[in-house]
Design a protein around this motif. Sequence first.
Motif, mmCIF file in Angstrom:
data_model
loop_
_atom_site.group_PDB
_atom_site.id
_atom_site.type_symbol
_atom_site.label_atom_id
_atom_site.label_comp_id
_atom_site.label_asym_id
_atom_site.label_seq_id
_atom_site.Cartn_x
_atom_site.Cartn_y
_atom_site.Cartn_z
ATOM 1 N N ASN A 4 0.909 13.322 -3.953
ATOM 2 C CA ASN A 4 0.827 12.384 -2.850
ATOM 3 C C ASN A 4 2.093 12.517 -2.005
ATOM 4 O O ASN A 4 3.191 12.212 -2.472
ATOM 5 C CB ASN A 4 0.682 10.960 -3.396
ATOM 6 C CG ASN A 4 0.429 9.946 -2.306
ATOM 7 O OD1 ASN A 4 1.271 9.717 -1.461
ATOM 8 N ND2 ASN A 4 -0.753 9.345 -2.338
ATOM 9 N N LYS A 5 1.937 12.987 -0.771
ATOM 10 C CA LYS A 5 3.115 13.261 0.052
ATOM 11 C C LYS A 5 3.947 12.011 0.297
ATOM 12 O O LYS A 5 5.181 12.067 0.291
ATOM 13 C CB LYS A 5 2.670 13.869 1.386
ATOM 14 C CG LYS A 5 2.052 15.261 1.271
ATOM 15 C CD LYS A 5 1.715 15.815 2.634
ATOM 16 C CE LYS A 5 1.128 17.218 2.515
ATOM 17 N NZ LYS A 5 0.794 17.783 3.853
ATOM 18 N N ARG A 6 3.274 10.879 0.487
ATOM 19 C CA ARG A 6 4.022 9.659 0.757
ATOM 20 C C ARG A 6 4.839 9.236 -0.469
ATOM 21 O O ARG A 6 6.009 8.838 -0.344
ATOM 22 C CB ARG A 6 3.051 8.552 1.170
ATOM 23 C CG ARG A 6 3.733 7.248 1.560
ATOM 24 C CD ARG A 6 2.717 6.257 2.082
ATOM 25 N NE ARG A 6 2.039 6.774 3.268
ATOM 26 C CZ ARG A 6 1.068 6.123 3.921
ATOM 27 N NH1 ARG A 6 0.654 4.937 3.468
ATOM 28 N NH2 ARG A 6 0.508 6.652 4.995
ATOM 29 N N ALA A 9 7.794 11.683 -0.878
ATOM 30 C CA ALA A 9 8.843 11.441 0.105
ATOM 31 C C ALA A 9 9.615 10.173 -0.229
ATOM 32 O O ALA A 9 10.847 10.122 -0.083
ATOM 33 C CB ALA A 9 8.237 11.350 1.502
#
Length: 252
Positions: A4-6, A9
């Motif tokens: 999950n990129k969010r 990050a």
Amino acid sequence: MKLNKRSVAHYALSDSPADHTGFLRTWGGPGTPPTPSGTGRRCWFVLKGNLLFSFESREGRAPLSLVVLEGCTVELAEAPVPEEFAFAIRFDAPGVRPHLLAADGPAAQEAWVKVLSRASFGYMRLVVRELESQLQDARRSLALHRRSSWKAQAPDHWSPGLENGHSLSRDCSPVGLVEEEGSRPAGRSLAERELQGPASLLLGRGQSPVSPETSCFSTLHDWYGQEIMKLRQGWQQRARWSQRECEDQDRA
């Protein structure tokens, strides 16, 4: 692997402590924009656990790339530009290009190779197994040391059926250990110094004056009460004599 990129990050920018940070040059690794010249792109790298993040700068708010350090090897390599202290992160999976990086100096290069080589869960698993093996060996050694120390301190004549040098019968009545005929019973010197009166009777029977037969409380009470009875009888006799002397003086 799906990420999950969010969430990734957020973890990269969170306040969680980093294992290692610093500037490195990279040459077109996955997710890193290539540079027109061969000098490579200078980025800020952050290592957290087994995740290696790269940022545009130290104050970057979004990671440029992420390398999951599992199933890989870290080794020294040659950079496209001479006099660069380069190393590569290589994966065993086919078709995966290695990540070529370079530090600013030999000390930084050595530090990065060391921390990256130890960042995987596979390495941590090996370390945990080795520490568990060392802990088991230490426990065995401690148990053997305690056992040998206990044996060295125990009396030579001790056995599971002996307690304080006296054998225990099934009714838990200690029987005094008597040496060969003509020798002194064990513990007699101590008894002669500490006990008098009933102790001599026990010594004659070969029993310990310190631990007579105590199969029941009444026996123990009677044994210790013998000397008290003698003292009480003597006190009563002296009281009678004193009373008679007083009566004789009154009559006179």
